[in-house]
Design an enzyme around this catalytic site. Sequence first.
Site, PDB file in Angstrom:
ATOM      1  N   TYR A   6       0.817  -1.214   0.000  1.00  0.00           N
ATOM      2  CA  TYR A   6       0.000   0.000   0.000  1.00  0.00           C
ATOM      3  C   TYR A   6       0.855   1.271   0.000  1.00  0.00           C
ATOM      4  O   TYR A   6       0.336   2.365   0.129  1.00  0.00           O
ATOM      5  CB  TYR A   6      -0.924   0.019   1.222  1.00  0.00           C
ATOM      6  CG  TYR A   6      -1.943  -1.102   1.213  1.00  0.00           C
ATOM      7  CD1 TYR A   6      -2.954  -1.136   0.257  1.00  0.00           C
ATOM      8  CD2 TYR A   6      -1.891  -2.134   2.147  1.00  0.00           C
ATOM      9  CE1 TYR A   6      -3.895  -2.149   0.250  1.00  0.00           C
ATOM     10  CE2 TYR A   6      -2.829  -3.154   2.142  1.00  0.00           C
ATOM     11  CZ  TYR A   6      -3.832  -3.162   1.189  1.00  0.00           C
ATOM     12  OH  TYR A   6      -4.761  -4.163   1.170  1.00  0.00           O
ATOM     13  N   ASP A  10      -1.667 -10.990   8.710  1.00  0.00           N
ATOM     14  CA  ASP A  10      -0.778 -11.939   8.023  1.00  0.00           C
ATOM     15  C   ASP A  10       0.630 -11.954   8.578  1.00  0.00           C
ATOM     16  O   ASP A  10       1.230 -13.002   8.750  1.00  0.00           O
ATOM     17  CB  ASP A  10      -0.645 -11.546   6.552  1.00  0.00           C
ATOM     18  CG  ASP A  10      -1.871 -11.934   5.778  1.00  0.00           C
ATOM     19  OD1 ASP A  10      -2.640 -12.750   6.301  1.00  0.00           O
ATOM     20  OD2 ASP A  10      -2.053 -11.419   4.674  1.00  0.00           O
ATOM     21  N   HIS A  52       4.570  -7.066  -4.034  1.00  0.00           N
ATOM     22  CA  HIS A  52       3.164  -7.210  -4.391  1.00  0.00           C
ATOM     23  C   HIS A  52       2.414  -5.919  -4.178  1.00  0.00           C
ATOM     24  O   HIS A  52       2.785  -5.070  -3.371  1.00  0.00           O
ATOM     25  CB  HIS A  52       2.491  -8.352  -3.622  1.00  0.00           C
ATOM     26  CG  HIS A  52       2.500  -8.161  -2.144  1.00  0.00           C
ATOM     27  ND1 HIS A  52       1.668  -7.286  -1.521  1.00  0.00           N
ATOM     28  CD2 HIS A  52       3.234  -8.727  -1.176  1.00  0.00           C
ATOM     29  CE1 HIS A  52       1.894  -7.329  -0.219  1.00  0.00           C
ATOM     30  NE2 HIS A  52       2.852  -8.179   0.015  1.00  0.00           N
ATOM     31  N   TYR A  91     -11.271  -0.945  -0.628  1.00  0.00           N
ATOM     32  CA  TYR A  91     -11.306  -0.498   0.773  1.00  0.00           C
ATOM     33  C   TYR A  91     -10.006   0.175   1.157  1.00  0.00           C
ATOM     34  O   TYR A  91      -9.933   0.890   2.151  1.00  0.00           O
ATOM     35  CB  TYR A  91     -11.625  -1.684   1.695  1.00  0.00           C
ATOM     36  CG  TYR A  91     -10.432  -2.389   2.320  1.00  0.00           C
ATOM     37  CD1 TYR A  91      -9.722  -3.351   1.621  1.00  0.00           C
ATOM     38  CD2 TYR A  91     -10.015  -2.082   3.615  1.00  0.00           C
ATOM     39  CE1 TYR A  91      -8.633  -3.988   2.184  1.00  0.00           C
ATOM     40  CE2 TYR A  91      -8.924  -2.714   4.181  1.00  0.00           C
ATOM     41  CZ  TYR A  91      -8.230  -3.658   3.469  1.00  0.00           C
ATOM     42  OH  TYR A  91      -7.140  -4.284   4.033  1.00  0.00           O
ATOM     43  N   ARG A  92      -8.973   0.012   0.329  1.00  0.00           N
ATOM     44  CA  ARG A  92      -7.640   0.525   0.676  1.00  0.00           C
ATOM     45  C   ARG A  92      -6.808   0.376  -0.584  1.00  0.00           C
ATOM     46  O   ARG A  92      -7.029  -0.549  -1.371  1.00  0.00           O
ATOM     47  CB  ARG A  92      -7.092  -0.402   1.762  1.00  0.00           C
ATOM     48  CG  ARG A  92      -5.868   0.006   2.489  1.00  0.00           C
ATOM     49  CD  ARG A  92      -5.639  -1.039   3.561  1.00  0.00           C
ATOM     50  NE  ARG A  92      -4.412  -0.832   4.281  1.00  0.00           N
ATOM     51  CZ  ARG A  92      -3.869  -1.731   5.099  1.00  0.00           C
ATOM     52  NH1 ARG A  92      -4.459  -2.890   5.292  1.00  0.00           N
ATOM     53  NH2 ARG A  92      -2.751  -1.475   5.734  1.00  0.00           N
TER      54      ARG A  92
END
Length: 606
Positions: free
Chosen positions: A146, A208, A446, A527-528
């Site tokens: 993110y 995670d 990722h 959502y993000r």
Amino acid sequence: MAPFVSTALPEGRPKKIERPPWHGTCLYQHETSPWFEESLRLATENRRKVAVPPGHTAKSLEEALLDLANILGQEWVKLNDVPLIDGDYHAVPLSHDSYHILDPGDFVASAVCWPANTEEVSKTVVWANKWKVPIWPLSIGRNLGYGGSAPRVRGSVVLDLGRRMNKVLNVDVENAVCLIEPGVQYVTLYEYLQSIGVGNDLWIDVPDLPGGSVMGNALDRGVGYTPYGDHWAHHIGMEVVTPTGEIIRTGMGSMEGSECWQLFRYGFGPHQDGIFTQSNFGIVTKMGMELLPNPGGVRVFMAAFPKYADLHEAIEVIRPLMIRKVIGNVPMVRLGLQDASLYKTRDDFELDERGVVKPESAQKVIEELNTGAWVFYAALYGPDEVTLAKYQYIQEQFHRRIPNTKFYQREDVPENHYLHNYARFTTGIPTWRELDRMKWIPNAAHLFFAPLSANNGKDAGRQANMFRARMEEYGFNYLGTFFIGTRAMHHVISFMYNRKDVAEKKKALACIRALIADAASIGVGEYRTHLALQDQVAKTYNWNNGAIMKFNEQLKDALDPNGILQPGRSGIWPKDYRGKGFELWGGEERSNLVENQDGLNLTLTP
Ligand code: ADP
């Protein structure tokens, strides 16, 4: 509280969670890290030029930073002229986003500072207003997928709160709540509870990977696996430094002498907490979190559905189980191939000409691993007799609609099976197992493409099909997981790419931009999202001509008249930045104003 009787974790709860000595966040690599020598070599051979923020010259930035060094102490302000080494999960750089999709130098800080407490955070904010320097607070700065620890505006000063503000300030055992500072990681909170002897009675929810900040993740509205998996929903009371430097406490904390700050979420009048999540309206310096009392047992299980088309029915079975709270945690359904990526690399599969795993090759591996086209992981809480009854009921529900569903508990699977790991997650024990996924391709990074889905088979199915087709068109494998809430699901798709391959990064960026547009075309929003994509995603929230962004901008202008706090976060730009080329809508090769800023040498001399 009944003793821990579950079959889920007969091995008990470790006191310490092992991690490498270089585990941390840093400007320079720690000397034990595998990147230390490279970092040292590059630092001597190739000192980077410091990025200068908009409205500044190297000279004015230097003056401003000297002033900051006087306020915080010289050792707590450092120029960011270090080489951009990506490191790994354990060695996260504070200089840039280690999972860059643009050039790593695009979202880069000019300097990093380390305030010691709320008062110093406030003084730093007052300093930023005086000098009009954009600032970017971090709790830990992992946030991988993110944007990592990168600021959105090049040349911002990063406030690394994690280094010195990392204490658990209070644990109220009777009420099962704690009060923490930004730098408390999941792993350190877990170990702290162990160290004071309450680790068996009070559990935390771990996502995670446990290296991130408990506060940072809740502020970004991240999710985990236990009944407290919606992290934001379990925060309780905050202390915030506003963009002009005032210090406020929310909820009952706003009353002198109240003993309910961590017990009652609201206070009197408007409830402000939500505006400090995914926003640029304040810096949070303390936050309460609810802790999960040991429920007296946990039963974890996996269900495997044989066909790709079973997703629809599977979600239809799960929805009433969630709404009626038969299942009380945040369970997940994930693609069999995503499950397999924990044990295999992409090279273990046969690929088509686009680089996508061939369906028959995926099927072969899925059979070999004894999983399904989709797999469901869930945890049931309470004494064994209770969870056994629920487990039997759940099996019946699935067998009615998907007769070939196979069920597994821990005793049915080999030692390296993810289910054992899942048992740790769901009992709040940190683990690094998810790092295994990073072996999928070389130099793996990722992006998360994370749309929301209604908790029903139709929405889940159409999203999976639509996004899978688009990703395969660009040569990426769709690796999707649905994290299932009571009425909605986070459809989190890990989008793996090789960060050293510029062409692949461009392709990844183009693909994720196409996915955001595809999703919006059917009324689906994320959502993000990653920093580079926040303008685009914010624009898809467009009801009534984007009324929500106008409201956000009004708040921004009122709370932060100088526009110093995290300009651009979540697509919210201060008035002086709007429409001046800072936004990234798509198609840009680099971030804003890079050309003007390059080539400036800066030395911070006392
Ligand atoms: P983590 O390491 O837990 O993944 P980060 O520290 O990277 O989290 O923060 C995630 C996001 O939340 C970043 O955009 C960051 O700017 C913001 N953030 C983190 N901590 C705070 C805080 N204490 N106050 C305001 N915003 C924060």
